[in-house]
Write a protein that holds these residues in place. Structure first.
Motif: not given
Length: 593
Positions: A347-371
């Motif tokens: 939400r902060w990124a959109r308020d700053e005028g960006a499309a958003g701030l995509g992310y990936v969370i890493f655990d022992e099994e690999g990446g998680k999250g929308p991307i």
């Protein structure tokens, strides 16, 4: 006895008990304790408590005086009782019994409070700046500014620099900001300009045989206000050295700044030489040429990871096909954060005028999250390796064209550093940004323009100018010094040869005739033998702002303009009479209402 004071209000100690003294100052505060009336008397040096008994003949006169009135008192110094000693006050062991009391200047009802922590609005503070400056914090900032300048002057003189004042009335020069113009009475239709900086004069001093020059120089620029920029005028430590390399400039300035911050700062300066970061590296790793090294996060380019076969994240791939890049910002130990943390940053990124701030969370099994579901294992590995993260960490992405991608990645890096509590507020961290490009392409016109200082020497000299296939590839001997993300100064090794100067300006679209018209003195001086030279100009106001831990530069300037470039105290800018306008051959033409 002196008619106003034998001692100042910060001077009396236990050793003065039994002596009769005279003090003058402002009534800082009043306290009525039944049979005794206490006043705190204040001057530039401190506070002294004075007291009068309720049955004294002058009690009513003391009782009637308003705070901030100027008074003179005479009387004996007495020791305070053990239970009334004020250990927080330098004069807290003693007080003065009022024997005589003179009201030198009564104060009207105050528009703002001087004593206590109550803050008035900026317009009130600037309209009554003489009252605002009486406050302890502002007095402390004034003393700090004076002490910093005194130390700088002493150290520069010890290094063999000669202090020389350059003109205030000069010629208009295209140096990046709007000039303040001064009409000439004796030469109708012609104007002086207030100097944006003594740039040309200090270079002319080098051609005049001066070896090491400095001054605490006033500079005037008609530009908008910011938290770290005062509109109108500012002061800088202006420095120039003959027969100097970039290393010579650094050797002169780096120890000075280190010692100034070590002596007057509230926190230590990081050990070791100031790091040197090439401009291109700074823009990639920090998203800015003013990196705040208190933040350990570094940005990485992961564009190639999203171009790998099998990666199906079209939101990025479609932009990459149009020349976009992907920047990654690590978030150590963020995997344990709740989902609201990641949603909040989006939400902060959109308020700053960006499309958003995509992310990936890493655990022992690999990446998680929308991307993560759009990535292949090879892409995840490439991303982890690029940003230096592992299980338990997260990474955020910015995808855009190179310039806006760098800028927003830098903003996101700062935001993440704050959110994760990674910014070290206990230290001053300096760095040099070096190897700036000589030219850049104007975003609107597409034309080649100077990116920094037009008087800089290109790296490689004339050969670099004549052989480069793309002017944007030419580097200059230009540098900035940065502290905690605040640019204190720009500087450069100067172009001292007329043939190089002519060619450098030609690339930026200047003809020889334009060069002769706009910079006649400098070009002419170079034709009569000019030494290689270079310099820098750290901003005094910004240095003091950092040392005082103030968020706004107006807190360390005695009489600043407000954000609309108005002096509310003196009423400037203001109208002038028709007679004054006639004297300088002007008339006003106001814009349509």
């Amino acid at each position: 006895m002196h008619p106003y004071r034998t001692h100042n209000c910060g001077e009396l100690r236990a050793g003065h008990v039994g002596t009769t003294v005279r003090l003058s100052g402002w009534v800082h505060s009043k306290r009525d304790h039944g049979g005794l009336l206490f006043l705190d008397l204040r001057d530039h040096y401190g506070l002294t408590q004075v007291v009068v008994a309720g049955d004294a003949p002058l009690f009513s006169a003391v009782e009637a005086v308003r705070v901030e009135s100027v008074v003179t008192v005479t009387g004996p110094v007495v020791a305070r009782s053990e239970d009334t000693v004020n250990a927080a006050l330098a004069t807290g062991e003693v007080e003065v019994r009022i024997g005589t009391f003179d009201l030198e200047s009564p104060a009207a009802t105050l528009p703002l409070q001087v004593a206590g922590g109550q803050e008035a609005g900026e317009s009130v503070r600037l309209s009554y700046r003489f009252l605002d400056l009486r406050r302890e914090k502002m007095q402390r900032n004034l003393r700090l500014r004076a002490d910093v300048i005194a130390m700088i002057r002493r150290r520069m003189t010890e290094q063999g620099f000669l202090e020389i004042q350059t003109p205030i009335l000069t010629a208009s020069s295209p140096e990046g900001a709007r000039d303040f113009l001064v009409p000439s009475r004796l030469h109708p239709g012609r104007f002086y300009a207030l100097p944006q900086a003594p740039q040309q004069f200090k270079q002319l001093l080098m051609t005049s045989g001066v070896d090491r020059y400095f001054q605490i120089a006033p500079c005037f620029r008609d530009e908008d206000a910011r938290a770290d920029r005062s509109p109108g005028e500012f002061y800088q430590l202006d420095v120039e050295l003959a027969f100097a390399t970039q290393e010579d400039v650094f050797d002169a300035v780096e120890p000075l700044l280190r010692d100034v911050f070590a002596e007057f700062g509230s926190r230590p300066v990081a050990d070791g030489p100031f790091p040197r970061i090439a401009w291109r590296d700074a823009m990639l790793r920090y998203g800015t040429d003013k990196p705040d090294l208190r933040n350990p996060l570094e940005i990485a380019d992961v564009t190639a990871a999203f171009e790998l076969e099998g990666v199906t994240f079209r939101a990025f791939r479609s932009q990459i096909e149009k020349g976009a890049v992907v920047r990654a910002i690590p978030a150590p130990n963020a995997a344990a954060r709740p989902r609201s943390f990641f949603d909040g940053l989006n939400r902060w990124a959109r308020d700053e005028g960006a499309a958003g701030l995509g992310y990936v969370i890493f655990d022992e099994e690999g990446g998680k999250g929308p991307i993560a579901k759009f990535l292949v294992p090879e892409a995840e590995t490439a991303i982890r390796d690029a940003v230096g993260i592992g299980p338990g960490d997260a990474v955020f992405f910015v995808c855009d064209q190179p310039v806006p991608a760098a800028a927003f990645a830098g903003t996101a890096r700062t935001k993440l550093g704050e959110e994760l509590g990674l910014i070290d507020d206990s230290v001053f961290r300096f760095c040099w940004t070096v190897d700036f490009p000589m030219y850049e392409r104007d975003a609107e016109t597409g034309k080649i323009v100077f990116s920094h200082n037009p008087f800089s020497m290109p790296q490689g000299g004339l050969e670099a100018l004549e052989t480069a296939t793309d002017p944007e590839d030419i580097l200059a001997w230009q540098y900035d010094i940065v502290c905690n993300g605040v640019e204190l100064s720009s500087g450069a090794i100067r172009n001292h040869r007329p043939d190089i100067m002519v060619r450098a300006f030609a690339i930026a679209g200047y003809s020889l005739d334009e060069l002769e018209t706009q910079f006649p003195a400098l070009l002419q001086a170079f034709r009569y033998g000019a030494p290689p030279h270079g310099g820098i100009a750290p901003g005094i106001d910004r240095i003091v702002m950092l040392l005082a831990d103030e968020p706004n530069i107006r807190e360390v300037i005695p009489f600043p303009l407000n954000q609309q470039a108005e002096d509310l105290l003196m009423g400037a800018p203001g109208p002038v009479s028709d007679e004054q306008l006639r004297e300088v051959h002007l008339r006003t033409v106001l814009p349509p209402a």
